[in-house]
Design a protein around this motif. Structure first.
Motif, PDB file in Angstrom:
ATOM      1  N   PHE A 199      -1.232   1.206  -5.166  1.00 45.22           N
ATOM      2  CA  PHE A 199      -1.480   2.511  -5.776  1.00 45.22           C
ATOM      3  C   PHE A 199      -0.458   3.505  -5.238  1.00 45.22           C
ATOM      4  CE2 PHE A 199      -6.138   1.080  -5.656  1.00 45.22           C
ATOM      5  CZ  PHE A 199      -6.075   0.583  -6.953  1.00 45.22           C
ATOM      6  N   THR A 200       0.256   4.175  -6.113  1.00 45.99           N
ATOM      7  CA  THR A 200       1.184   5.228  -5.715  1.00 45.99           C
ATOM      8  C   THR A 200       0.574   6.567  -6.080  1.00 45.99           C
ATOM      9  OG1 THR A 200       3.078   3.780  -6.071  1.00 45.99           O
ATOM     10  CG2 THR A 200       3.516   6.136  -5.949  1.00 45.99           C
ATOM     11  N   LEU A 201       0.375   7.429  -5.079  1.00 39.75           N
ATOM     12  CA  LEU A 201      -0.295   8.706  -5.263  1.00 39.75           C
ATOM     13  C   LEU A 201       0.696   9.856  -5.098  1.00 39.75           C
ATOM     14  CD1 LEU A 201      -3.531   7.973  -3.175  1.00 39.75           C
ATOM     15  CD2 LEU A 201      -3.109   7.536  -5.609  1.00 39.75           C
ATOM     16  N   PRO A 202       0.331  11.041  -5.559  1.00 39.24           N
ATOM     17  CA  PRO A 202       1.202  12.207  -5.351  1.00 39.24           C
ATOM     18  C   PRO A 202       1.556  12.376  -3.875  1.00 39.24           C
ATOM     19  CG  PRO A 202      -0.556  12.757  -6.877  1.00 39.24           C
ATOM     20  CD  PRO A 202      -0.868  11.380  -6.354  1.00 39.24           C
TER      21      PRO A 202
ATOM     22  N   LEU B 138       2.231   5.088   4.135  1.00 39.12           N
ATOM     23  CA  LEU B 138       1.888   3.774   3.585  1.00 39.12           C
ATOM     24  C   LEU B 138       0.593   3.331   4.246  1.00 39.12           C
ATOM     25  CD1 LEU B 138       2.579   1.138   2.016  1.00 39.12           C
ATOM     26  CD2 LEU B 138       3.898   0.422   4.032  1.00 39.12           C
ATOM     27  N   VAL B 139      -0.425   3.065   3.438  1.00 35.25           N
ATOM     28  CA  VAL B 139      -1.755   2.770   3.969  1.00 35.25           C
ATOM     29  C   VAL B 139      -2.199   1.388   3.492  1.00 35.25           C
ATOM     30  CG1 VAL B 139      -4.143   3.552   4.166  1.00 35.25           C
ATOM     31  CG2 VAL B 139      -2.305   5.220   3.836  1.00 35.25           C
TER      32      VAL B 139
ATOM     33  N   ASN C  13       4.169  10.826  -2.669  1.00 34.21           N
ATOM     34  CA  ASN C  13       4.795   9.556  -2.293  1.00 34.21           C
ATOM     35  C   ASN C  13       3.928   8.764  -1.314  1.00 34.21           C
ATOM     36  OD1 ASN C  13       6.875   7.663  -2.564  1.00 34.21           O
ATOM     37  ND2 ASN C  13       7.929   8.421  -0.735  1.00 34.21           N
ATOM     38  N   ILE C  14       2.616   8.852  -1.501  1.00 31.40           N
ATOM     39  CA  ILE C  14       1.669   8.073  -0.702  1.00 31.40           C
ATOM     40  C   ILE C  14       1.436   6.740  -1.401  1.00 31.40           C
ATOM     41  CG2 ILE C  14      -0.706   7.961   0.171  1.00 31.40           C
ATOM     42  CD1 ILE C  14      -0.673  11.053   0.150  1.00 31.40           C
ATOM     43  N   THR C  15       1.496   5.662  -0.641  1.00 33.29           N
ATOM     44  CA  THR C  15       1.278   4.321  -1.196  1.00 33.29           C
ATOM     45  C   THR C  15       0.067   3.684  -0.521  1.00 33.29           C
ATOM     46  OG1 THR C  15       3.639   4.041  -1.609  1.00 33.29           O
ATOM     47  CG2 THR C  15       2.279   2.055  -1.624  1.00 33.29           C
ATOM     48  N   ILE C  16      -0.862   3.202  -1.335  1.00 24.05           N
ATOM     49  CA  ILE C  16      -2.045   2.497  -0.842  1.00 24.05           C
ATOM     50  C   ILE C  16      -1.918   1.026  -1.210  1.00 24.05           C
ATOM     51  CG2 ILE C  16      -4.569   2.369  -0.826  1.00 24.05           C
ATOM     52  CD1 ILE C  16      -3.592   5.068   0.081  1.00 24.05           C
ATOM     53  N   LEU C  17      -1.998   0.149  -0.226  1.00 20.29           N
ATOM     54  CA  LEU C  17      -2.086  -1.290  -0.471  1.00 20.29           C
ATOM     55  C   LEU C  17      -3.557  -1.675  -0.352  1.00 20.29           C
ATOM     56  CD1 LEU C  17       0.976  -2.691   1.563  1.00 20.29           C
ATOM     57  CD2 LEU C  17       0.877  -1.883  -0.807  1.00 20.29           C
TER      58      LEU C  17
ATOM     59  N   LEU D  60      -6.579  12.181   7.512  1.00 22.72           N
ATOM     60  CA  LEU D  60      -5.417  11.646   8.232  1.00 22.72           C
ATOM     61  C   LEU D  60      -4.192  11.469   7.344  1.00 22.72           C
ATOM     62  CD1 LEU D  60      -4.087  10.215  10.705  1.00 22.72           C
ATOM     63  CD2 LEU D  60      -5.165   8.094   9.901  1.00 22.72           C
ATOM     64  N   VAL D  61      -4.381  10.923   6.165  1.00 18.03           N
ATOM     65  CA  VAL D  61      -3.248  10.486   5.334  1.00 18.03           C
ATOM     66  C   VAL D  61      -2.486  11.685   4.787  1.00 18.03           C
ATOM     67  CG1 VAL D  61      -2.599   9.219   3.253  1.00 18.03           C
ATOM     68  CG2 VAL D  61      -4.396   8.331   4.751  1.00 18.03           C
ATOM     69  N   GLY D  62      -1.149  11.583   4.842  1.00 21.74           N
ATOM     70  CA  GLY D  62      -0.304  12.665   4.354  1.00 21.74           C
ATOM     71  C   GLY D  62       0.879  12.149   3.570  1.00 21.74           C
TER      72      GLY D  62
END
Length: 478
Positions: free
Chosen positions: A326-329, A441-442, A331-335, A435-437
């Motif tokens: 998942f690519t979020l606004p 990459l999560v 440039n955050i990426t969730i695996l 936490l996530v900013g």
């Protein structure tokens, strides 16, 4: 495959008279049964299907397979709708084998400690470009799921792709004897189900049962084996059939090289019989390249030119919660790989994280890995140490023995404020939201029972709004 109730009774060797009506399908779940389906009253540890027989008959079931004792006590008015047997689970499996043999087509059986569901989905997707394929739905891969899959076979199906799983010695052999696969795919063997096995070698012995029980009814069977896995490679020894190997190392018949990760998946070069070409799989990590190689080797065994399925592999869509990107606004990426976990699978995702380019921070939400037996604490500690060694910036351990992931990370020298533990997924999700900013990459990964989809859902919903993105370590970190 439509059957007559009398035909089912004959297959199950039931001598009591039954109605002559069509059976359009089979079910063991009274809630999902549709009119015309045959209900198998399974007696399980928590529920007894016999309690719902009257209900399903009122809702239009074609009939019900019940234990003899239930039939003896049943009102005479419904007995023609009942098929009495000694044991209903065995009856389900017997009917499934009958339907499989009556259908008579090619069947691919898949097992392995990791990647079997993804590989099953890939094989089915690639073969669907040429054939009408029946595949196991989701992970219906046990002594109920495999028979139910086979009972969905129709004459128009040309190939079936069936996943086989186990938690004890002899279970895969039993499933293979029901499904009678003529192609067997083994993805790998690793430290899973150690609660039920005394060693990885014992797990390998159980997985080998698929190869030992391949059917020769359609000619010489074919074993598709992971050449990189020494235990799986040995399954070829003593096997009197065709052997096709896949892997990343030299010696594999279908070999993947030049693996290149990118934001939307992975590219690799395939060298194999009559093929030298670049392929793309929209999933992260070398382990998913291995899954793709297994799928390509399997479709080749079905006579398909692997070059012709390149577009299908490039557009493959996996089941939810398995290697999703998942690519979020911001440039955050969730695996999102939260459907299941074990030490080997976790290590592979750690390698994927380490090779990922351009991440501001690498954050791992690591749920408890279940069914590891007495070795569980040390296996979790090892993952914690491995996470720190690979350069992960923040570790969020969730539930039970995942506390030892934090302990291992602290032993490896991580800042205590960057390794936290929560006893439940909901609390971990709230922490991660703060936490996530931008640029992070999560990885979200854990055993199914940890319910880490709560983390993924909260992050994707909350962080889809750029104004909600934060950066830093939340206060009151555990």
């Amino acid at each position: 495959m439509t059957l007559q109730l009398k035909e089912v009774a004959e297959v199950l060797e039931s001598i009591e008279p039954v109605s002559n009506r069509a059976v359009t399908g089979c079910s063991i779940d009274s809630r999902r049964l549709e009119p015309g389906q045959l209900f198998f009253a399974i007696r399980g540890p928590r529920h007894d299907g016999h309690e719902f027989v009257f209900e399903v008959l009122k809702r239009g079931a074609a009939g019900a397979v019940v234990e003899q004792e239930f039939w003896d006590r049943a009102p005479a008015s419904i007995r023609p709708d009942l098929i009495p047997v000694a044991e209903t689970t065995k009856a389900l499996q017997t009917l499934a084998r009958h339907v499989r043999r009556a259908w008579g087509g090619r069947l691919i059986g898949i097992t392995g400690s990791m990647g079997k569901t993804t590989t099953k989905e890939m094989i089915a997707a690639l073969l669907s470009t040429r054939f009408r394929v029946l595949k196991s739905q989701g992970n219906l891969n046990n002594h109920y799921g495999v028979p139910l899959t086979l009972l969905a076979l129709e004459p128009s199906h040309e190939i079936a792709v069936v996943e086989l799983a186990m938690s004890a010695q002899g279970e895969i052999a039993q499933l293979a004897q029901i499904a009678e696969p003529d192609i067997g795919v083994v993805t790998n063997v690793g430290p899973v189900h150690l609660e039920f096995f005394d060693s990885v070698d014992s797990i390998a012995k159980a997985k080998r049962e698929l190869i030992e029980n391949l059917s020769d009814r359609r000619g010489r069977p074919t074993a598709v084996l992971n050449f990189d896995d020494a235990r799986v490679r040995k399954f070829a020894e003593g096997f009197d059939g065709n052997v096709v190997t896949f892997g990343l190392g030299e010696g594999a018949l279908f070999r993947g090289t030049n693996i290149q990760p990118h934001k939307l998946g992975t590219t690799f070069h395939l060298s194999g019989p009559n093929v030298e070409a670049d392929f793309e799989v929209p999933l992260p990590g070398p382990h998913n390249v291995e899954n793709a190689l297994a799928a390509l080797a399997a479709v080749s065994a079905c006579g398909v030119d692997v070059s012709s399925v390149r577009p299908a592999l490039a557009t493959f869509r996996n089941l939810a919660q398995r290697s999703e990107i998942f690519t979020l606004p911001g440039n955050i990426t969730i695996l999102n790989d939260c459907y299941n976990s074990n030490p080997r699978a976790m290590e592979r995702m750690i390698e994927t994280l380490a090779a990922w380019n351009g991440a501001e921070r690498r954050i791992v939400v690591a749920g408890e890995m279940l069914e590891l037996g007495p070795t569980s604490p040390e296996l979790h500690r090892r993952i914690g140490r491995r996470l720190v060694e690979s350069g992960v910036d923040h570790i969020v351990a969730v539930q039970g023995n995942a506390r030892y992931i934090r302990e291992g990370a602290l032993e490896a020298g991580i800042d205590p404020g960057k390794a936290v533990f929560f006893s439940d997924a909901a609390s971990a999700a709230e922490y991660c939201e703060r936490l996530v900013g931008p640029g992070d990459l999560v990885l979200v990964k854990g055993s199914r029972g940890v319910n880490l989809e709560r983390v993924t859902e909260l992050l994707t919903n909350s962080l889809s709004n750029p104004s909600g993105v934060r950066r830093g370590v939340p206060e009151k970190a555990v």
